[in-house]
Enzyme design. Structure first.
Site, PDB file in Angstrom:
ATOM      1  N   CYS A 178      34.236 -14.094  32.616  1.00 54.69           N
ATOM      2  CA  CYS A 178      33.343 -12.896  31.483  1.00 54.69           C
ATOM      3  C   CYS A 178      34.102 -12.689  30.834  1.00 54.69           C
ATOM      4  O   CYS A 178      35.271 -11.781  31.225  1.00 54.69           O
ATOM      5  CB  CYS A 178      33.025 -12.694  32.558  1.00 54.69           C
ATOM      6  SG  CYS A 178      31.453 -10.735  31.823  1.00 54.69           S
ATOM      7  N   ASN A 227      25.635  -5.665  23.026  1.00 55.65           N
ATOM      8  CA  ASN A 227      25.162  -4.493  23.797  1.00 55.65           C
ATOM      9  C   ASN A 227      25.688  -4.144  24.895  1.00 55.65           C
ATOM     10  O   ASN A 227      24.370  -4.069  25.981  1.00 55.65           O
ATOM     11  CB  ASN A 227      24.175  -4.169  23.490  1.00 55.65           C
ATOM     12  CG  ASN A 227      24.065  -4.154  21.903  1.00 55.65           C
ATOM     13  OD1 ASN A 227      22.905  -2.618  21.590  1.00 55.65           O
ATOM     14  ND2 ASN A 227      24.985  -4.917  20.824  1.00 55.65           N
ATOM     15  N   PRO A 234      25.077  -4.667  29.745  1.00 57.82           N
ATOM     16  CA  PRO A 234      26.015  -3.716  30.007  1.00 57.82           C
ATOM     17  C   PRO A 234      27.452  -3.373  31.458  1.00 57.82           C
ATOM     18  O   PRO A 234      27.094  -2.248  31.969  1.00 57.82           O
ATOM     19  CB  PRO A 234      24.713  -4.958  31.121  1.00 57.82           C
ATOM     20  CG  PRO A 234      23.776  -5.104  30.276  1.00 57.82           C
ATOM     21  CD  PRO A 234      24.751  -5.681  29.526  1.00 57.82           C
TER      22      PRO A 234
END
Length: 530
Positions: free
Chosen positions: A220, A379, A381
């Site tokens: 990730c 954007n 989380p």
């Protein structure tokens, strides 16, 4: 072509077949309008054109930036677009984002997985197809309701209303919008990337996002341990995606090249280089090396030359090579320039925080070489937006010499600061972040990767707390159904949303007066007509 001309066209075809008894031209025209897109390739060509037009509009004025939310199920994507049409009257500039993270966490047959490319590669194009199936059904549902209203207007003799509805049908705006689809690092070599890209495009994807991590080491973007590949390797995958678009006739297809170099300090390969200053040599120039003498070469060591000197790259027990600390931004800029020079259309720079100055600084350097470079920006989380922006305001105030003694920078997340001047200024910066970043940092498309993952968890937690607690059934009625009714949420009529009325229309087309329809007097959905 107008609604009436479509009816005429269908009638002409039917008129050549004397044995097609009971096939009504207007019913055919309605079904055709409700299924405007026949294939995923139709969708990909249409949405690619939309996205290209939006990019041109942004180049003229960065106020024309675009947005999307990540959706992990067709129903979620459908409801998002229905909501956008309800509140804003148009879908223009609003896309869908398909997150590989959410596919791994929510859609893999292996069960929940981390974002490390371990999920089935075909699960991603399957979700593209699912999203477009639901969006097309939203079109069919909306147009079906318009057809019913048209029939009512005709039955009551209201010609003005009938003409208004025909005009609305002629100018219906589809729920089908571009999807930016995440292909991770390509799930293998360039050939594997090409084969998977074809599946994406055939399912309807006009825009494919690919990253420069090593496929079998993929992480990730907001986690540690990221490993990048040499530029030539990444460019080969960009070309593979472009060939897939061209082969399938989606010439306007878009490629988003994502660089993870800002947070990736490792590489698996030393790039092949032919001459000083070439693409491989520039990649290798960032390697962390020690200069050694010829007599100091140890057993099994890998060496390179740099400026006539013998250098030993720092090699870890994992067989990975280390980049010099502090080179991340320079590597990002070089990644982006090479990607745009070799077929990419848009850039994605994965950052560790949402800071316009940092992003804009890199974009300015890229634009020195590629003047119209544009970004897709996450954007995410994974950012603590509240803390990040409160700290940015705190630091700005401190730099200006303002009194910050009332604030503890280490605990700015505290609810104690929600109503303060600092908290309000930070919230205002968050509110205008997308507009400001579009203007100052070259961001064409703003997306949130995982919003509906979080909203599903939050809303389910709230419902479970109330329903299984003292509120009982009131927990559902007050917190969900009453809000659906009062806010005009289409799903309150869940049978209609699932296609019951469309099915009734088809029954009538197929069986005429003999049709056994579900939407009669005793259908409990009629309770929501008030």
């Amino acid at each position: 072509m107008t609604y009436q001309s479509k009816i005429t066209e269908a009638g002409q075809t039917i008129g050549t077949e004397p044995n097609w008894n009971g096939i009504e031209p207007e019913s055919v025209a309605r079904m055709r309008l409700q299924n405007r897109f026949r294939t995923g390739l139709d969708i990909a060509r249409y949405t690619a054109r939309i996205m290209r037009e939006d990019m041109a509009a942004y180049d003229r004025d960065p106020a024309n930036y675009t947005q999307s939310l990540g959706c992990w199920h067709g129903f979620i994507g459908q409801q998002k677009m229905i909501s956008i049409k309800k509140h804003f009257g148009t879908t223009k500039g609003r896309y869908l984002y398909l997150s590989g993270w959410m596919v791994a966490a929510l859609r893999s047959e292996f069960g929940p997985l981390p974002d490390q490319s371990m999920h089935e590669k075909t699960s991603v194009p399957a979700l593209v197809e699912e999203l477009y199936t639901f969006l097309r059904q939203a079109d069919a549902r909306e147009m079906g309701m318009m057809f019913r209203d048209l029939d009512k207007a005709r039955d009551s003799g209201d010609e003005v209303e009938a003409k208004r509805l025909e005009h609305a049908i002629d100018n219906h705006e589809t729920h089908v919008v571009p999807i930016v689809a995440d292909i991770d690092a390509g799930f293998g070599n360039a050939e594997a990337t090409y084969l998977l890209a074809r599946k994406f495009i055939e399912a309807g994807a006009c825009c494919i996002q690919i990253e420069n991590q090593v496929s079998d080491e993929k992480q990730c973007g907001h986690q540690d341990g990221k490993v990048t590949v040499p530029h030539e390797d990444f460019i080969a995958k960009i070309r593979a995606v472009r060939y897939a678009f061209m082969e399938l006739g989606v010439d306007g297809g878009l490629i988003v090249a994502r660089t993870d170099s800002l947070g990736a300090g490792l590489t698996k390969q030393i790039a092949f280089t032919r001459e000083p200053g070439d693409i491989g040599d520039r990649y290798n120039s960032f390697l962390d090396c020690d200069e050694i003498a010829a007599g100091d070469v140890g057993h099994g060591e890998v060496l390179i030359t740099r400026d006539g000197k013998l250098m030993r790259p720092k090699r870890l027990p994992s067989n990975l090579y280390q980049f010099r600390s502090g080179t991340g931004e320079d590597r990002c800029v070089l990644d982006c320039i090479h990607a745009l020079e070799n077929g990419a259309d848009l850039l994605w720079i994965e950052t560790e925080k949402p800071h316009i100055g940092q992003i804009g600084g890199m974009v300015s350097r890229i634009r020195e070489v590629i003047p119209n470079a544009k970004l897709v920006y996450n954007n995410s989380p994974s950012f603590n937006w509240t803390l990040n922006f409160r700290q940015q305001v705190f630091d700005a105030w401190a730099a200006e010499g303002r009194d910050t003694s009332a604030y503890d920078r280490a605990r700015l997340m505290s609810v104690d600061y929600d109503g303060t001047e600092l908290g309000k200024e930070a919230d205002e910066r968050i509110r205008t972040f997308q507009k400001d970043a579009a203007r100052e940092a070259g961001i064409f498309h703003h997306l949130i990767t995982l919003p509906t993952y979080h909203t599903a968890a939050l809303s389910t937690d709230n419902l479970a707390k109330e329903y299984f607690g003292e509120a009982g059934m009131l927990g559902y009625v007050k917190g969900v159904q009453r809000q659906e009714i009062r806010q005009g949420i289409a799903c309150v009529k869940h049978q209609n949303m699932a296609g019951s009325d469309i099915g009734d229309d088809h029954k009538e087309y197929f069986a005429g007066e003999a049709a056994l329809k579900a939407g009669g007097t005793h259908n409990t959905m009629n309770q929501f007509a008030a």
